[in-house]
Design a protein around this motif. Structure first.
Motif, PDB file in Angstrom:
ATOM      1  N   ASN A   6       1.102  -0.897   0.050  1.00 58.32           N
ATOM      2  CA  ASN A   6       0.501   0.328  -0.005  1.00 58.32           C
ATOM      3  C   ASN A   6       0.637   1.295   0.168  1.00 58.32           C
ATOM      4  O   ASN A   6       1.233   1.884   1.029  1.00 58.32           O
ATOM      5  N   MET A   7       0.703   1.996  -1.320  1.00 59.93           N
ATOM      6  CA  MET A   7       2.129   3.132  -1.913  1.00 59.93           C
ATOM      7  C   MET A   7       0.941   4.729  -0.702  1.00 59.93           C
ATOM      8  O   MET A   7       2.027   5.332  -0.546  1.00 59.93           O
ATOM      9  N   ALA A   8      -0.062   4.480  -0.306  1.00 65.33           N
ATOM     10  CA  ALA A   8      -0.498   5.740   0.213  1.00 65.33           C
ATOM     11  C   ALA A   8       0.264   6.050   1.277  1.00 65.33           C
ATOM     12  O   ALA A   8      -0.062   7.329   1.363  1.00 65.33           O
ATOM     13  N   PRO A   9       0.257   5.242   2.245  1.00 67.56           N
ATOM     14  CA  PRO A   9       0.724   5.781   4.093  1.00 67.56           C
ATOM     15  C   PRO A   9       1.789   6.682   3.563  1.00 67.56           C
ATOM     16  O   PRO A   9       2.214   7.454   4.759  1.00 67.56           O
ATOM     17  N   SER A  10       2.959   6.198   3.160  1.00 67.09           N
ATOM     18  CA  SER A  10       4.635   6.558   2.819  1.00 67.09           C
ATOM     19  C   SER A  10       3.780   7.691   2.140  1.00 67.09           C
ATOM     20  O   SER A  10       4.679   8.849   2.079  1.00 67.09           O
ATOM     21  N   SER A  11       2.917   7.750   0.909  1.00 70.23           N
ATOM     22  CA  SER A  11       2.843   8.917   0.709  1.00 70.23           C
ATOM     23  C   SER A  11       1.853  10.246   1.324  1.00 70.23           C
ATOM     24  O   SER A  11       2.672  11.066   0.952  1.00 70.23           O
ATOM     25  N   ALA A  18       3.877  10.807  10.563  1.00 69.09           N
ATOM     26  CA  ALA A  18       3.195   9.770  10.226  1.00 69.09           C
ATOM     27  C   ALA A  18       1.502   9.792  10.205  1.00 69.09           C
ATOM     28  O   ALA A  18       0.740   8.845  10.092  1.00 69.09           O
ATOM     29  N   ASP A  19       1.514  10.626  11.556  1.00 67.17           N
ATOM     30  CA  ASP A  19      -0.228  10.702  12.146  1.00 67.17           C
ATOM     31  C   ASP A  19      -1.086  11.247  11.791  1.00 67.17           C
ATOM     32  O   ASP A  19      -2.256  12.016  11.477  1.00 67.17           O
ATOM     33  N   LEU A  73      10.973   9.457   8.298  1.00 61.35           N
ATOM     34  CA  LEU A  73      10.687  10.485   8.531  1.00 61.35           C
ATOM     35  C   LEU A  73      12.123  11.006   9.443  1.00 61.35           C
ATOM     36  O   LEU A  73      12.655  12.078   9.122  1.00 61.35           O
ATOM     37  N   ALA A  74      12.404  10.452  10.530  1.00 60.13           N
ATOM     38  CA  ALA A  74      13.452  10.830  11.702  1.00 60.13           C
ATOM     39  C   ALA A  74      14.452  10.786  10.869  1.00 60.13           C
ATOM     40  O   ALA A  74      15.413  12.067  10.956  1.00 60.13           O
ATOM     41  N   GLY A  75      15.159  10.292  10.413  1.00 62.22           N
ATOM     42  CA  GLY A  75      16.436  10.195   9.484  1.00 62.22           C
ATOM     43  C   GLY A  75      16.346  10.878   8.579  1.00 62.22           C
ATOM     44  O   GLY A  75      17.491  11.593   8.178  1.00 62.22           O
ATOM     45  N   ASP A 106       6.470   2.013  11.375  1.00 64.29           N
ATOM     46  CA  ASP A 106       7.564   2.076  12.001  1.00 64.29           C
ATOM     47  C   ASP A 106       8.826   2.972  11.429  1.00 64.29           C
ATOM     48  O   ASP A 106       9.356   3.446  11.325  1.00 64.29           O
ATOM     49  N   VAL A 107       8.143   1.583  10.048  1.00 66.76           N
ATOM     50  CA  VAL A 107       9.038   1.982   8.678  1.00 66.76           C
ATOM     51  C   VAL A 107       8.542   3.376   8.313  1.00 66.76           C
ATOM     52  O   VAL A 107      10.025   4.748   7.981  1.00 66.76           O
TER      53      VAL A 107
END
Length: 199
Positions: free
Chosen positions: A88-93, A145-146, A135-137, A129-130
């Motif tokens: 699912n590419m939506a969360p990372s997008s 993310a939320d 994001l942090a990196g 978590d990924v």
């Protein structure tokens, strides 16, 4: 200032193979980049493309050979069959969209980290978590993310519509402010020369 709309999918192997070259080109020409992650499967459906798994075997076999060749030519690590693709590419997008809106970090580095997680590190970029680690990196607050979910979903859908209107049909796809269009990481040299005025 020149501007580049960058349409891409966070699960696109070809966008991964672009590495940081877009950002290097933009810096060289003083160009701004707007990152526009989108649903690549929906884009295919809207513009006459076909999902990789639905393509003729000859096309699938060529894709498999050529992706590996391109990675070797670019000296990039690459796993042709990662454990979590497609995902699912939506969360990372949404995370990329939220990070771009928030500022304070490196959006290009975030996009690259997500794609590297998929194509090299065997991590599922649909997992919270990924995404938080990426994001942090890249210098962003992991809580994006939320917090960016609603705006991210709206922009994600709009990015698809804008891509279709702009003539994009694959990933990565680059559109300049003078409507020059470049499809694929192997056209980044063309983009570079266009911005320099020599092409």
């Amino acid at each position: 200032m020149a501007h580049i709309d960058y349409y891409f999918s966070t699960i696109s192997p070809y966008a991964y193979l672009a590495g940081g070259r877009l950002e290097e080109i933009a810096a060289r020409h003083g160009a701004a980049i707007t990152y526009k992650p989108l649903d690549i499967m929906a884009l295919f459906a809207r513009t006459g493309g076909t999902s990789p798994r639905d393509r003729h075997p000859s096309r699938q076999e060529y894709r498999a050979q050529d992706l590996v060749r391109q990675a070797r030519m670019l000296d990039l690590e690459f796993n042709l069959a990662p454990a979590h693709w497609p995902t699912n590419m939506a969360p990372s997008s949404y995370a990329v969209i939220a990070a771009q809106n928030a500022g304070g970090g490196d959006v290009g580095a975030l996009a690259r980290a997500l794609m590297r997680a998929c194509w090299v590190e065997e991590r599922d970029i649909a997992q919270d978590d990924v995404i938080r680690a990426c994001l942090a990196g890249a210098g962003f607050d992991p809580s994006l993310a939320d917090s960016g979910l609603l705006a991210g979903a709206e922009t994600y859908g709009r990015n698809l519509e804008e891509a279709v209107a702009a003539g994009a049909f694959g990933s990565p796809f680059y559109v300049t402010d003078d409507d020059a269009r470049f499809w694929g990481q192997d056209r980044l040299d063309y983009l570079d020369r266009h911005l320099s005025g020599t092409l």
